[in-house]
Structures are given as structure tokens and as C-alpha cells.
Design an enzyme around this catalytic site. Structure first.
Site, PDB file in Angstrom:
ATOM      1  CG  HIS A  40      -1.814  -1.153   1.325  1.00 16.88           C
ATOM      2  ND1 HIS A  40      -3.093  -1.128   0.825  1.00 16.88           N
ATOM      3  CD2 HIS A  40      -1.641  -2.402   1.830  1.00 16.88           C
ATOM      4  CE1 HIS A  40      -3.675  -2.303   1.039  1.00 16.88           C
ATOM      5  NE2 HIS A  40      -2.816  -3.095   1.645  1.00 16.88           N
ATOM      6  CG  HIS A  57      -3.559   8.846   5.807  1.00 19.06           C
ATOM      7  ND1 HIS A  57      -3.678   8.443   4.492  1.00 19.06           N
ATOM      8  CD2 HIS A  57      -3.695   7.723   6.554  1.00 19.06           C
ATOM      9  CE1 HIS A  57      -3.882   7.131   4.457  1.00 19.06           C
ATOM     10  NE2 HIS A  57      -3.891   6.672   5.682  1.00 19.06           N
ATOM     11  CB  THR A 116      -7.790   4.283  -0.861  1.00  8.96           C
ATOM     12  OG1 THR A 116      -7.582   2.966  -0.376  1.00  8.96           O
ATOM     13  CG2 THR A 116      -9.277   4.576  -0.928  1.00  8.96           C
ATOM     14  CE  LYS A 168      -5.899   7.844   1.504  1.00 10.75           C
ATOM     15  NZ  LYS A 168      -5.220   7.103   0.414  1.00 10.75           N
ATOM     16  N   GLY A 215      -9.173  -2.209   3.443  1.00 12.20           N
ATOM     17  CA  GLY A 215      -9.814  -1.451   4.524  1.00 12.20           C
ATOM     18  C   GLY A 215     -10.148  -2.361   5.689  1.00 12.20           C
ATOM     19  CD  GLU A 253      -7.153  -7.960   6.040  1.00 10.31           C
ATOM     20  OE1 GLU A 253      -6.265  -7.410   6.690  1.00 10.31           O
ATOM     21  OE2 GLU A 253      -7.981  -7.324   5.357  1.00 10.31           O
ATOM     22  CG  ASP A 278      -0.305  -5.423   4.340  1.00 10.54           C
ATOM     23  OD1 ASP A 278      -0.919  -4.905   3.385  1.00 10.54           O
ATOM     24  OD2 ASP A 278      -0.851  -5.731   5.409  1.00 10.54           O
ATOM     25  CG  ASP A 279       0.547  -1.231   5.162  1.00 12.44           C
ATOM     26  OD1 ASP A 279       0.350  -0.427   4.244  1.00 12.44           O
ATOM     27  OD2 ASP A 279      -0.349  -1.963   5.623  1.00 12.44           O
TER      28      ASP A 279
HETATM   29 ZN   LIG Z   1      -2.962  -5.014   2.543  1.00  7.84          ZN
END
Ligand SMILES: [Zn+2]
Length: 340
Positions: A16, A68, A101, A103, A173, A203, A278-279
Site C-alpha cells: 500500500h 495521510h 485508495t 482520496k 480497509g 483477514e 503489505d505496509d
Molecule cells: Zn494489505
């Protein structure tokens, strides 16, 4: 093993954008956005020192909040995208599928958001020629269905101009929020338009939703933590790989330890799987570290790690020629080690 894995031309399929900035890049981004003499910048730097001492889950998510804020302007978003590509390139990732995503805020609309990210990826090709980057716009299941529909419409539109760049749609999400079936119409439309689907699935332990998702189908499955043995057999028969992100799962508490990670079960069942981050920024890892962790936890050899990388090549959304090139790079690397 670390050096071998670090220099291996790796393939990252589950990353992400906002979660993939490491602490140094986050600091660079803050400096760019706030200026290095500002109060905001010195406050952030103090928090980063704190993160390095101890990175518990709350602090991981605090990092998300910073990102963010820092990407809430066009300039910040553009620079963040470039830094993420830089971080993956520095880890010898030869191919990256980034998810994000789109925004909307006072500074940009969702369309602008995607345009900025896409333009930055294109510009990055000159600066980082050894990494091929593709984009998967994400649907956040916590947001209204109308937003998902807008995201799909934008993805379809951008994929028409850049079919080799916008390759799919991700559903992600908070898995405890939103109903999968509410989003299946938008996802189906994306699929009809030729976009691949990656779905964060299983998940959490939600049997009925897992069934709905598997019946709906997907090109790759994100996490798959709560897939049953029957589900895994189904994934194997349908050749749908499960994207395994060990540090992310253990740090966020969906898996209790590395030893108990379902990757073990997938390997035993010879089901398709890919190792991903993932992150990487939020969870303070890299794909090199994840592969090392997998190798150390499950006693894998170099050959096993090469096989895992080749599985990622196979299941990427690159075109045939690109996949051949990726496989060749791995082959060259392996041959170069033999002649040493
Ligand atoms: Zn993920």
C-alpha cells in the site's frame, strides 16, 4: 542469506502506497512538506526517534496518520510516491504493484489523486530504471459504495490510456466494516472491463464472507489468514495465490507468531503463495527482511527463495514479455552466483 536475498531481483505484489514509506523517507517527506526549520518538522523528528526505540502497534498506526497528513497536498503526494519507489528500488525490487485508495480533500479530487500518482510513476521510470511499477487503485470497504463506483470508473478510464500501468483493483480497509456483497457490483464491473481483482480476504474469521468472496472469484487473495483447508484446496485448484505478509500479520495481531503463520500450511499443501510486505514503512520491514524471516522460520534454502520469487513473477499482472524479462533477471542473478 541476507546478502543473497538483498541482491536477488525481487517481486513485490502487495504494497500500500501510504504504508510503504520507511522512517527515513517519512522524515524526507516531512522536510519537503513543512521545511526543515518548522516547528512541525522538529516535532515529527522527535516522534521518529521515539518510533526507532519502540515500534508497538499504536506507534505503527500513528505513522499512518502522519503519512495521510503529509500526502494531503498534491506536492506531498507526488513526493511520497517517488520516495516509495525509491525505497523499493533500494531493496532491489525489480517489479512492484502499488495499491492506493484515491482520496479527495480541499487540495485534490480522486481523479487528481490518481493522476498525480500515475504521473509520478511514469516520471520515476527515468530515475529508477531498474524497477517496473504498476498501480492498483483500492476500494476502501469502510467508505460508501458510491466512492467504490467512482474509483472503479476512474481506474477503467485511466487503464484505457495506460493499460500497462493500471492493471487491477484492490478491495481493502477494515475487514470488520462494510459488507463484501455491497461492493461486488463495482468489482464485477472492473472485472468485465479487463481489470484484475485482488481482494483482502479472510483477514478475520468470517466464514460466510469468505465463502462469498471465493464464489465471486479473484486473481489473488490478500492475507487469507482464516482460509480453511478446503478453501486452500480450492485456491490451489483455481491457481489463486495467497499474498502472505508475515510481519504485518504478526504485528497487527491476526497471526500469533511467525511459526504459526498460515504460509506453513500453504507450503505443505503446495498451494500458490507469494511473500509480500503489505505496509513496509508502517511495520518497519522490507521484502528482503520478509524473505529472510520466512527462510529462517521455515528452514528454507536459497532455491526455495528463488522458487518463491518465481511464483511472484508468475502471479504478477505484468504482461508476458515483462514476466519473461523478470524471470531472466532472476536467472542471470542465480547464474552470476554460480560463476563466482
Ligand atoms: Zn494489505
Amino acid at each position: 542469506m541476507f546478502k543473497f536475498l538483498k541482491e536477488l531481483p525481487k517481486v513485490e505484489l502487495h504494497a500500500h502506497l501510504n504504508g510503504s514509506l520507511n522512517t527515513n523517507s517519512l522524515r524526507d517527506l516531512a522536510e519537503k512538506v513543512y521545511g526543515n526549520t518548522s516547528e512541525e518538522f522538529s516535532q515529527l523528528c522527535a516522534r521518529f526517534v521515539d518510533f526507532e526505540k519502540d515500534s508497538n502497534l499504536d506507534k505503527c498506526f500513528e505513522k499512518f496518520a502522519f503519512v495521510h497528513e503529509l500526502t494531503s497536498t498534491a506536492e506531498g503526494l507526488q513526493y511520497a510516491t517517488e520516495l516509495v519507489i525509491r525505497d523499493f528500488a533500494n531493496d532491489n525490487i525489480q517489479y512492484l504493484e502499488l495499491r492506493t485508495t484515491p482520496k479527495a480533500n480541499n487540495n485534490y479530487l480522486r481523479r487528481d489523486y490518481l493522476r498525480i500518482v500515475l504521473d509520478t510513476i511514469k516520471k520515476g521510470r527515468e530515475k529508477y530504471p531498474n524497477i517496473l511499477v504498476k498501480l492498483l487503485p483500492s476500494i476502501n470497504r469502510s467508505e460508501p459504495v458510491a466512492v467504490a463506483e467512482e474509483t472503479v470508473a476512474l481506474a477503467v478510464e485511466f487503464a484505457k490510456t495506460d493499460p500497462d500501468l493500471v492493471v487491477g483493483i484492490d478491495l481493502s480497509g477494515n475487514p470488520a466494516q462494510g459488507k463484501f456483497t455491497d461492493f461486488s457490483g463495482a468489482l464485477n464491473l472492473a472485472r468485465k472491463e479487463g481489470l484484475k481483482l485482488v481482494i483482502h480476504c479472510a483477514e478475520i474469521d468470517n466464514t460466510s464472507e469468505i465463502k462469498e468472496m471465493l464464489a465471486f472469484g479473484m486473481s489473488r487473495c490478500g492475507h487469507g489468514t482464516y482460509l480453511s483447508s478446503e478453501d486452500i484446496a480450492h485456491m490451489k485448484a483455481a491457481d489463486i495465490p495467497i499474498e502472505c505478509c508475515l510481519t504485518s500479520n504478526v504485528k497487527s495481531g491476526t497471526v500469533s507468531s511467525f511459526e504459526e503463520h498460515h504460509l506453513k500450511q500453504l507450503m505443505e499443501a503446495d498451494a500458490p503463495k507469494v511473500v509480500c510486505t503489505d505496509d513496509s514503512g508502517v511495520f518497519d520491514t522490507t521484502l528482503t527482511n520478509e524473505l529472510l524471516l520466512v527462510a529462517e522460520t521455515f528452514n528454507l534454502t536459497r532455491d526455495h527463495c528463488i522458487d518463491l520469487t518465481m511464483e511472484a513473477v508468475k502471479h504478477s499482472f505484468a504482461n508476458d514479455e515483462e514476466r519473461q524479462q523478470m524471470a531472466l533477471k532472476v536467472e542471470h542473478y542465480v547464474n552470476s552466483l554460480k560463476s563466482e
